[in-house]
Scaffold this motif. Structure first.
Motif, PDB file in Angstrom:
ATOM      1  N   ARG A  24      14.320 -32.117  54.883  1.00  0.00           N
ATOM      2  CA  ARG A  24      14.930 -32.731  53.694  1.00  0.00           C
ATOM      3  C   ARG A  24      14.807 -31.420  52.780  1.00  0.00           C
ATOM      4  O   ARG A  24      13.727 -30.612  53.012  1.00  0.00           O
ATOM      5  N   ASP A  42      17.072 -39.720  67.384  1.00  0.00           N
ATOM      6  CA  ASP A  42      17.500 -41.476  67.358  1.00  0.00           C
ATOM      7  C   ASP A  42      18.255 -41.322  68.100  1.00  0.00           C
ATOM      8  O   ASP A  42      19.649 -41.394  67.769  1.00  0.00           O
ATOM      9  N   ALA A  80      21.926 -43.764  48.925  1.00  0.00           N
ATOM     10  CA  ALA A  80      20.532 -43.265  49.401  1.00  0.00           C
ATOM     11  C   ALA A  80      21.420 -41.844  50.745  1.00  0.00           C
ATOM     12  O   ALA A  80      21.317 -41.788  51.706  1.00  0.00           O
ATOM     13  N   ASP A  94      18.692 -38.924  51.490  1.00  0.00           N
ATOM     14  CA  ASP A  94      18.525 -39.212  52.295  1.00  0.00           C
ATOM     15  C   ASP A  94      18.075 -40.015  53.176  1.00  0.00           C
ATOM     16  O   ASP A  94      17.613 -40.008  54.608  1.00  0.00           O
ATOM     17  N   THR A  95      19.346 -40.514  53.527  1.00  0.00           N
ATOM     18  CA  THR A  95      19.280 -41.193  54.636  1.00  0.00           C
ATOM     19  C   THR A  95      20.580 -40.888  55.952  1.00  0.00           C
ATOM     20  O   THR A  95      21.449 -41.063  55.340  1.00  0.00           O
ATOM     21  N   VAL A 130      23.474 -42.048  57.667  1.00  0.00           N
ATOM     22  CA  VAL A 130      24.395 -42.509  57.813  1.00  0.00           C
ATOM     23  C   VAL A 130      25.812 -42.252  58.545  1.00  0.00           C
ATOM     24  O   VAL A 130      26.169 -41.331  57.687  1.00  0.00           O
ATOM     25  N   ARG A 186      28.666 -43.460  57.581  1.00  0.00           N
ATOM     26  CA  ARG A 186      29.267 -43.204  55.069  1.00  0.00           C
ATOM     27  C   ARG A 186      30.658 -42.748  55.451  1.00  0.00           C
ATOM     28  O   ARG A 186      31.302 -41.894  55.242  1.00  0.00           O
TER      29      ARG A 186
END
Length: 390
Positions: free
Chosen positions: A13, A246, A315, A317-318, A320, A323
């Protein structure tokens, strides 16, 4: 004033101070590594607008330019279209742009698929664990740009090594100048050869067109060789780490072409590999919010901070992958200087990641890769190495 760039606390990040500056002082006074002051712009709307503002120049030779020793400040890259403004920039971009437009990238898709298949074959033929940066990301990115330009892949070690030197903030000016000269020599030999024997490649078409001087052809091909392979390799490695770390994201990426297309946009937004930002110098007074920036003052536009702005992305910093507005990111910049090869970069990411994960379903991170081996002090965010098993 705040020192810039700030160090990362989370490897994936943007540095924590950027979020605070974005909220409290979106146009922040900073001090660059050489001691020169500049303004750092961190909000999405401001960055996007300023990337189109003709009052900001990309010319690193102008007084007040906020130089931090990046590769685009070193000849010959500083003489390429990336360092030009106005009609001269438009002329060069028009001549080079057709090679990276949607139709050209579509025609190249079969070759890109062959490049990826060969890279996976070579990876599987070697020992495990393996470094996915060295054995997959770099070969795919380098073979792709070599194919476009017409450069022989046998020269990849020369331009990969010297691009690394050019983008390493710890290297001296003399080391960077020597690295730039080494890539220039390589490209100049190619251009001279194509004057004698034209082929079906970008170097030949530029030479045959007669619209550019030999120096212009060489300078801009050097930019494409360096930036063209290094940025793609960095994004490939970061994206591979993210998907391997992930399993849900990995499965989602492979679910279908539409999701894969959107997932690549989100990966580009999330990682935003131009970690030093885009440097500009004001050629006239301009206002950004409540801050007056005077002519001759340096400005750094933080793409990382802009792409993590909660005013634009919920959000942020997530990660997705679904998105809906992921494509609104600024990872390739925006406006006249938007990355020339963004369509090719997107296609490379989609094709390479899908090919890698489908061909090697058992691919997994090695134990010492659970924490990413990020590049510090480099122009582009990326991984030094990515150990994997299968």
């Amino acid at each position: 004033m705040n020192g810039y760039p700030a160090p990362r606390t989370c490897p994936l990040r943007p540095p924590e101070p950027y979020a605070r500056w974005r909220e409290e002082a979106p146009v922040t006074p900073i001090v660059l590594p050489g001691g020169r002051p500049a303004w750092l712009v961190t909000r999405y709307d401001d960055v996007r607008r300023l990337l189109r503002d003709p009052a900001l120049s990309s010319d690193s030779t102008r007084p007040g330019y906020p130089g931090f020793g990046s590769a685009v400040e070193v000849p010959p890259m500083s003489r390429s279209l990336i360092g030009l403004d106005g009609p001269e920039h438009e002329r060069l971009r028009r001549l080079f742009g057709v090679e990276f437009a949607v139709p050209a990238v579509a025609r190249m898709q079969p070759e890109l698929e062959r490049i990826v298949e060969r890279a996976v074959d070579d990876l599987l033929a070697g020992p495990a664990p393996a470094d996915l940066v060295e054995r997959f990301a770099l070969p795919v990115a380098s073979r792709t740009i070599c194919h476009v330009i017409g450069l022989g892949y046998e020269s990849h070690e020369v331009f990969e090594h010297n691009t690394h030197v050019l983008t390493d903030g710890t290297r001296s000016a003399a080391q960077k100048a020597a690295a730039g000269a080494a890539i220039t020599g390589l490209v100049a030999d190619l251009v001279r050869d194509r004057r004698r024997r034209a082929r079906d490649d970008l170097a030949s078409r530029l030479v045959v067109s007669g619209e550019l001087t030999e120096e212009e052809v060489v300078d801009n091909l050097v930019l494409l060789v360096g930036a063209g392979h290094d940025t793609s390799a960095n994004m490939l490695a970061l994206s591979a780490w993210t998907l391997l770390h992930d399993p849900v994201a990995r499965d989602g990426f492979l679910a279908g072409p539409d999701l894969r297309r959107n997932a690549v946009e989100e990966l580009l937004r999330f990682h935003s590999i131009i970690q030093l930002g885009l440097a500009r110098v004001a050629t006239a007074d301009l206002e950004v919010g409540d801050q007056l920036i005077r002519a001759g003052e340096g400005v750094v536009l933080s793409l990382q901070a802009a792409n993590a702005d909660p005013r634009r992305f919920t959000a942020p910093d997530t990660l997705v992958l679904t998105r809906a507005d992921a494509r609104r990111h600024l990872a390739f910049g925006f406006g006249p200087h938007q990355c020339l090869g963004h369509y090719l970069a997107r296609s490379t990411l989609r094709t390479a990641l899908a090919g890698l994960l489908r061909r090697i379903p058992g691919l997994r991170l090695a134990d010492d890769a659970q924490t990413p081996h990020i590049k510090d002090s480099m122009d582009f965010h990326g991984l030094h190495r990515l150990p994997v098993h299968w």
